[in-house]
Design a protein around this motif. Sequence first.
Motif, PDB file in Angstrom:
ATOM      1  N   SER A  74       1.103  -1.391   0.137  1.00  0.00           N
ATOM      2  CA  SER A  74      -0.115  -0.495   0.094  1.00  0.00           C
ATOM      3  C   SER A  74       1.081   1.194   0.219  1.00  0.00           C
ATOM      4  N   CYS A  75       1.514   1.529   0.632  1.00  0.00           N
ATOM      5  CA  CYS A  75       2.446   2.393   0.634  1.00  0.00           C
ATOM      6  C   CYS A  75       3.299   3.158  -0.249  1.00  0.00           C
ATOM      7  N   LEU A  76       4.104   1.423  -1.024  1.00  0.00           N
ATOM      8  CA  LEU A  76       4.390   1.668  -2.601  1.00  0.00           C
ATOM      9  C   LEU A  76       3.549   2.027  -3.660  1.00  0.00           C
ATOM     10  N   THR A  77       1.806   1.740  -2.865  1.00  0.00           N
ATOM     11  CA  THR A  77       1.441   2.181  -3.962  1.00  0.00           C
ATOM     12  C   THR A  77       1.175   3.625  -3.772  1.00  0.00           C
ATOM     13  N   LEU A  78       0.603   4.171  -3.039  1.00  0.00           N
ATOM     14  CA  LEU A  78       1.040   5.395  -2.962  1.00  0.00           C
ATOM     15  C   LEU A  78       2.351   5.927  -3.004  1.00  0.00           C
ATOM     16  N   VAL A  90      -2.667  11.283  -2.728  1.00  0.00           N
ATOM     17  CA  VAL A  90      -3.906  11.111  -1.472  1.00  0.00           C
ATOM     18  C   VAL A  90      -4.173  11.545  -0.032  1.00  0.00           C
ATOM     19  N   GLY A  91      -2.761  12.199   0.156  1.00  0.00           N
ATOM     20  CA  GLY A  91      -3.131  12.720   1.402  1.00  0.00           C
ATOM     21  C   GLY A  91      -3.609  13.959   1.250  1.00  0.00           C
ATOM     22  N   CYS A  92      -3.946  14.461   0.502  1.00  0.00           N
ATOM     23  CA  CYS A  92      -4.300  16.029   0.079  1.00  0.00           C
ATOM     24  C   CYS A  92      -5.954  15.146   0.263  1.00  0.00           C
ATOM     25  N   ALA A  93      -6.242  14.205  -0.903  1.00  0.00           N
ATOM     26  CA  ALA A  93      -7.903  14.020  -0.508  1.00  0.00           C
ATOM     27  C   ALA A  93      -8.605  13.282   0.255  1.00  0.00           C
ATOM     28  N   LEU A  94      -7.290  12.651   0.932  1.00  0.00           N
ATOM     29  CA  LEU A  94      -7.829  12.059   2.413  1.00  0.00           C
ATOM     30  C   LEU A  94      -8.260  13.057   3.482  1.00  0.00           C
ATOM     31  N   GLN A  95      -7.276  13.860   3.049  1.00  0.00           N
ATOM     32  CA  GLN A  95      -7.843  15.687   4.545  1.00  0.00           C
ATOM     33  C   GLN A  95      -9.130  16.404   3.884  1.00  0.00           C
TER      34      GLN A  95
END
Length: 189
Positions: A121-125, A136-141
């Motif tokens: 999962s980390c590698l995918t991100l 993805v962090g921006c989208a989740l925030q």
Amino acid sequence: MIADASSAETRASRIGRVVRGHAIPVIDERAVRAAAGIMFLLGGAAFATAFFTGSAQPLQPFGMFFMIDMLLRVTAGDRWSPTLMLGRLAVKGQRPEWVGAPQKELAWWLGFGLALVLCGSCLTLLFLETAFGICVGCALQSRFSKQPPKYCPGDTCDTGSSTHFAAPWSAPVGHPTPEPSVTTRPKSS
């Protein structure tokens, strides 16, 4: 029947060992618990260091060590696991508490699988960020936080008051998407 029992004891099992009076290979639960405690201490130290330094760097070697230890247990055998070696040393003077090795093998495969999924999962991100500029962090925030993300890479989020997240392939929020040029004829009266 005695010959079968003695030959069963001499057969080497990859995980656990064959002990007289047990129908399946067994492993010492005390050593397994000691190994789990060692792994827990290492993980706790890595998490504490990561928390107090504000860096995830200490978690990387622990995650790799965890995966290698679990993989060694299930592929090469429990005799090759560093934490199980230490665990056996820690409980050397105690009476063994034999438990079935197959359920331990399943648990170790589960541990390895979870570690693999987490690392995957980390590698995918990381790939999404690197190859496509998708944060993805921006989208989740944007989705779950009361505070909208600000200063996102590639202007994918609005620095204003809007809480919308725009994908990098669309126009940034607050910037109108250009309309396709359509020529219209004036209405005749």
